[in-house]
Design a protein around this motif. Structure first.
Motif, PDB file in Angstrom:
ATOM      1  N   GLN A 111       0.824  -1.213   0.000  1.00  0.00           N
ATOM      2  CA  GLN A 111       0.000   0.000   0.000  1.00  0.00           C
ATOM      3  C   GLN A 111       0.859   1.264   0.000  1.00  0.00           C
ATOM      4  O   GLN A 111       0.334   2.365   0.063  1.00  0.00           O
ATOM      5  N   GLY A 112       2.160   1.140  -0.048  1.00  0.00           N
ATOM      6  CA  GLY A 112       3.057   2.289   0.011  1.00  0.00           C
ATOM      7  C   GLY A 112       3.721   2.373   1.373  1.00  0.00           C
ATOM      8  O   GLY A 112       4.178   1.372   1.914  1.00  0.00           O
ATOM      9  N   TYR A 113       3.767   3.564   1.960  1.00  0.00           N
ATOM     10  CA  TYR A 113       4.363   3.737   3.280  1.00  0.00           C
ATOM     11  C   TYR A 113       3.321   3.465   4.361  1.00  0.00           C
ATOM     12  O   TYR A 113       2.134   3.753   4.190  1.00  0.00           O
ATOM     13  N   THR A 114       3.792   2.903   5.473  1.00  0.00           N
ATOM     14  CA  THR A 114       2.870   2.522   6.539  1.00  0.00           C
ATOM     15  C   THR A 114       3.561   2.661   7.897  1.00  0.00           C
ATOM     16  O   THR A 114       4.791   2.601   7.989  1.00  0.00           O
ATOM     17  N   ASP A 115       2.746   2.830   8.929  1.00  0.00           N
ATOM     18  CA  ASP A 115       3.258   2.815  10.297  1.00  0.00           C
ATOM     19  C   ASP A 115       3.037   1.463  10.947  1.00  0.00           C
ATOM     20  O   ASP A 115       3.278   1.285  12.142  1.00  0.00           O
ATOM     21  N   ASP A 116       2.570   0.484  10.175  1.00  0.00           N
ATOM     22  CA  ASP A 116       2.314  -0.854  10.693  1.00  0.00           C
ATOM     23  C   ASP A 116       3.630  -1.622  10.816  1.00  0.00           C
ATOM     24  O   ASP A 116       4.361  -1.764   9.837  1.00  0.00           O
ATOM     25  N   THR A 117       3.929  -2.115  12.004  1.00  0.00           N
ATOM     26  CA  THR A 117       5.188  -2.822  12.233  1.00  0.00           C
ATOM     27  C   THR A 117       5.014  -4.336  12.270  1.00  0.00           C
ATOM     28  O   THR A 117       5.967  -5.059  12.579  1.00  0.00           O
ATOM     29  N   ALA A 118       3.823  -4.842  11.952  1.00  0.00           N
ATOM     30  CA  ALA A 118       3.606  -6.288  11.949  1.00  0.00           C
ATOM     31  C   ALA A 118       4.479  -6.949  10.896  1.00  0.00           C
ATOM     32  O   ALA A 118       4.630  -6.442   9.778  1.00  0.00           O
ATOM     33  N   ASP A 119       5.048  -8.104  11.237  1.00  0.00           N
ATOM     34  CA  ASP A 119       5.899  -8.834  10.299  1.00  0.00           C
ATOM     35  C   ASP A 119       5.101  -9.684   9.324  1.00  0.00           C
ATOM     36  O   ASP A 119       5.660 -10.203   8.357  1.00  0.00           O
ATOM     37  N   LEU A 120       3.811  -9.839   9.580  1.00  0.00           N
ATOM     38  CA  LEU A 120       2.976 -10.706   8.761  1.00  0.00           C
ATOM     39  C   LEU A 120       1.782  -9.934   8.217  1.00  0.00           C
ATOM     40  O   LEU A 120       1.024  -9.325   8.970  1.00  0.00           O
ATOM     41  N   ARG A 130       2.589 -11.253   2.865  1.00  0.00           N
ATOM     42  CA  ARG A 130       4.006 -11.152   3.211  1.00  0.00           C
ATOM     43  C   ARG A 130       4.241 -11.859   4.539  1.00  0.00           C
ATOM     44  O   ARG A 130       3.605 -11.549   5.549  1.00  0.00           O
ATOM     45  N   TYR A 131       5.118 -12.840   4.527  1.00  0.00           N
ATOM     46  CA  TYR A 131       5.507 -13.585   5.721  1.00  0.00           C
ATOM     47  C   TYR A 131       6.981 -13.309   6.001  1.00  0.00           C
ATOM     48  O   TYR A 131       7.725 -12.893   5.096  1.00  0.00           O
ATOM     49  N   PRO A 132       7.449 -13.568   7.217  1.00  0.00           N
ATOM     50  CA  PRO A 132       8.887 -13.446   7.458  1.00  0.00           C
ATOM     51  C   PRO A 132       9.710 -14.321   6.516  1.00  0.00           C
ATOM     52  O   PRO A 132      10.840 -13.984   6.150  1.00  0.00           O
ATOM     53  N   GLN A 133       9.112 -15.447   6.085  1.00  0.00           N
ATOM     54  CA  GLN A 133       9.839 -16.378   5.213  1.00  0.00           C
ATOM     55  C   GLN A 133       9.758 -16.015   3.735  1.00  0.00           C
ATOM     56  O   GLN A 133      10.498 -16.573   2.925  1.00  0.00           O
ATOM     57  N   GLY A 134       8.808 -15.144   3.346  1.00  0.00           N
ATOM     58  CA  GLY A 134       8.690 -14.805   1.931  1.00  0.00           C
ATOM     59  C   GLY A 134       7.315 -14.265   1.567  1.00  0.00           C
ATOM     60  O   GLY A 134       6.523 -13.872   2.431  1.00  0.00           O
ATOM     61  N   PHE A 135       7.017 -14.291   0.282  1.00  0.00           N
ATOM     62  CA  PHE A 135       5.770 -13.752  -0.254  1.00  0.00           C
ATOM     63  C   PHE A 135       4.940 -14.862  -0.890  1.00  0.00           C
ATOM     64  O   PHE A 135       5.483 -15.842  -1.411  1.00  0.00           O
ATOM     65  N   ALA A 136       3.615 -14.689  -0.870  1.00  0.00           N
ATOM     66  CA  ALA A 136       2.701 -15.641  -1.501  1.00  0.00           C
ATOM     67  C   ALA A 136       1.560 -14.871  -2.138  1.00  0.00           C
ATOM     68  O   ALA A 136       1.012 -13.951  -1.519  1.00  0.00           O
ATOM     69  N   GLN A 137       1.206 -15.250  -3.362  1.00  0.00           N
ATOM     70  CA  GLN A 137       0.117 -14.567  -4.069  1.00  0.00           C
ATOM     71  C   GLN A 137      -0.946 -15.562  -4.474  1.00  0.00           C
ATOM     72  O   GLN A 137      -0.655 -16.664  -4.954  1.00  0.00           O
ATOM     73  N   ASN A 138      -2.201 -15.144  -4.324  1.00  0.00           N
ATOM     74  CA  ASN A 138      -3.337 -15.965  -4.728  1.00  0.00           C
ATOM     75  C   ASN A 138      -3.533 -15.934  -6.237  1.00  0.00           C
ATOM     76  O   ASN A 138      -3.071 -15.014  -6.924  1.00  0.00           O
ATOM     77  N   HIS A 139      -4.264 -16.937  -6.727  1.00  0.00           N
ATOM     78  CA  HIS A 139      -4.690 -16.934  -8.126  1.00  0.00           C
ATOM     79  C   HIS A 139      -5.425 -15.620  -8.427  1.00  0.00           C
ATOM     80  O   HIS A 139      -6.244 -15.162  -7.633  1.00  0.00           O
ATOM     81  N   SER A 140      -5.128 -15.034  -9.585  1.00  0.00           N
ATOM     82  CA  SER A 140      -5.832 -13.816  -9.985  1.00  0.00           C
ATOM     83  C   SER A 140      -7.093 -14.131 -10.789  1.00  0.00           C
ATOM     84  O   SER A 140      -8.001 -13.295 -10.872  1.00  0.00           O
ATOM     85  N   THR A 141      -7.166 -15.318 -11.385  1.00  0.00           N
ATOM     86  CA  THR A 141      -8.366 -15.712 -12.122  1.00  0.00           C
ATOM     87  C   THR A 141      -9.462 -16.091 -11.129  1.00  0.00           C
ATOM     88  O   THR A 141      -9.296 -17.020 -10.323  1.00  0.00           O
ATOM     89  N   SER A 142     -10.557 -15.378 -11.185  1.00  0.00           N
ATOM     90  CA  SER A 142     -11.604 -15.539 -10.169  1.00  0.00           C
ATOM     91  C   SER A 142     -12.112 -16.972 -10.083  1.00  0.00           C
ATOM     92  O   SER A 142     -12.352 -17.496  -8.982  1.00  0.00           O
ATOM     93  N   SER A 143     -12.289 -17.639 -11.219  1.00  0.00           N
ATOM     94  CA  SER A 143     -12.840 -18.992 -11.197  1.00  0.00           C
ATOM     95  C   SER A 143     -11.884 -19.984 -10.541  1.00  0.00           C
ATOM     96  O   SER A 143     -12.313 -20.879  -9.803  1.00  0.00           O
ATOM     97  N   ILE A 144     -10.582 -19.831 -10.788  1.00  0.00           N
ATOM     98  CA  ILE A 144      -9.598 -20.731 -10.183  1.00  0.00           C
ATOM     99  C   ILE A 144      -9.491 -20.452  -8.689  1.00  0.00           C
ATOM    100  O   ILE A 144      -9.423 -21.373  -7.867  1.00  0.00           O
TER     101      ILE A 144
END
Length: 451
Positions: free
Chosen positions: A310-319, A330-344
């Motif tokens: 979202q840009g700059y933030t004051d949120d310090t949560a790691d997750l 966003r996890y401490p171990q890396g990034f994960a993205q959901n399917h962008s195709t709505s049906s899938i």
């Protein structure tokens, strides 16, 4: 040599670079990260951790031509009902993998256009969020608001489910510019919505404005900024329009020959920046402004400012847990993205599976470079002693890694003991310097302008 000449010599006006809302940028995610990996990451979240939640509503009544977000148009509420059921199903699956005693530090409802949800659907979604995990006492709940697609009942419903911050996209108030980007939104419409939000007790108001749009000039820019200022937002994001029609096909509707060139973009940016400064806003990072007393200004002052999708933030949560089609976590171990195709996406979550399709597992080297880039983008410096303590490398080893930066940016970088700090035009060159710390290849022309 003038400041403008130094920027020309640096190649700023031709350069392209990631915005570095993540490292590595999302275009380097791959299919090595799937549901089983994300399940392990969720189960590894520490007991009592603070967690941020992002919920993506990918629907819009209109598809603005400038927008590069993953959205789809709908003229009815028909697809919203099953989509909210899918969000609930995904929430339930995530919840079974997440420790029960985590707390929500921030909630963000974005899109798309979240405010196209009818009031009863907003309240239903609010109950689902409230039941997901307890909210921290200082939890902030922000919602993206489209002034052309919201009314008093919707605002009251958002207030009732806990909204504390509203984010309004303005882009530009000039009717010629609006016509060219497919977004008609009058100042009067926006003002009326701001009044409704304030009357509803919203504690904080954000606004987004773009420079680099077709037919913008300094006069139009100044007029739009002054209208924004008259509405008294607590924060403003001043983004450069990214013309990437190879990624966002709808941008082909925008006449490329009406876009300002790089030096004109700089003049537009500087016009807006000066007006925000004159009105007492604090400059935050490369493109945000906040009133003194706002939590973002406080985070900047205390050195706790962070950068995320979202840009700059004051949120310090790691997750940060992203829910919905195309949402990124966003996890401490890396990034994960959901399917962008709505049906899938729908098929996965209704079967009780996580919808992860791609991501990136962070190596120790990635963690170091991500930390360096975020420090540079937030504080315009590299504090080698702090980096040494965090990552277990000697200051000498870190200094050797970044020795090329003062050499490559002699007019813009100063070295003081164990700090390497951007000096002249820090906000303009930060992305270029960050790119020097990026070990991932950047395909030619695949990123937006660095200015």
């Amino acid at each position: 040599m003038s400041s403008m000449d130094r920027l020309r010599r640096l190649g700023l006006f031709d350069a392209r670079a990631p915005r570095y809302t993540s490292y590595p940028p999302a275009n380097h995610f791959d299919d090595s990260i799937g549901p089983s990996v994300v399940s392990e990451w969720l189960q590894a979240v520490p007991s009592g951790a603070r967690v941020s939640l992002y919920l993506h509503i990918p629907y819009c009544r209109r598809l603005c031509w400038f927008c590069a977000c993953r959205t789809q148009g709908t003229s009815t509420d028909r697809p919203l009902i099953p989509y909210l059921d899918q969000l609930r199903a995904e929430m339930a699956t995530v919840a079974t993998n997440l420790p029960e005693d985590v707390v929500l530090s921030q909630v963000h409802l974005g899109g798309g256009t979240p405010t196209l949800l009818p009031p009863e659907m907003i309240r239903d979604l609010g109950r689902d969020i409230a039941g997901f995990r307890p909210w921290a006492e200082d939890c902030q709940f922000s919602v993206e608001i489209d002034p052309t697609e919201v009314d008093q009942p919707r605002i009251e419903a958002l207030r009732d489910i806990g909204m504390t911050r509203a984010s309004i996209g303005v882009q530009d108030f000039d009717p010629v510019v609006q016509e060219c980007i497919g977004r008609r939104q009058s100042f009067e419409q926006t003002r009326d919505v701001v009044d409704m939000l304030r009357d509803a007790g919203v504690q904080s108001l954000n606004m987004d404005i773009l420079y680099g749009l077709p037919h913008q000039d300094k006069g139009r820019m100044a007029d739009s900024v002054q209208k924004v200022l008259s509405l008294g937002p607590d924060r403003v994001a001043l983004y450069g329009y990214a013309h990437v029609p190879w990624m966002a096909k709808r941008q082909a509707m925008i006449p490329a020959d009406a876009l300002p060139d790089a030096e004109a973009r700089l003049a537009l940016f500087d016009t807006a920046r000066r007006l925000f400064n004159w009105d007492g806003y604090r400059e935050i990072g490369i493109d945000h402004y906040a009133r003194e007393g706002d939590t973002l200004a406080e985070a900047d002052r205390t050195g706790t400012l962070r950068r995320n999708f979202q840009g700059y933030t004051d949120d310090t949560a790691d997750l940060l847990i992203g829910l919905g089609a195309s949402a990124i976590s966003r996890y401490p171990q890396g990034f994960a993205q959901n399917h962008s195709t709505s049906s899938i996406y729908a098929a996965a979550v209704t079967e009780g599976r996580l919808a992860t399709v791609r991501g990136h597992a962070m190596s120790a080297e990635d963690q170091l470079r991500a930390d360096m880039i975020e420090m540079l983008m937030c504080r315009f410096e590299l504090d080698l002693e702090t980096l040494s303590a965090r990552h277990g490398l000697s200051v000498a080893a870190l200094r050797d890694r970044v020795r090329h930066i003062p050499r490559d940016f002699p007019d813009h970088v100063e070295v003081h003991d164990n700090r390497i700090r951007l000096s002249e035009n820090a906000r303009l060159v930060a992305r270029l310097v960050a790119a020097e710390l990026d070990e991932y290849a950047m395909p030619e022309g695949r990123h937006s302008r660095a200015l």
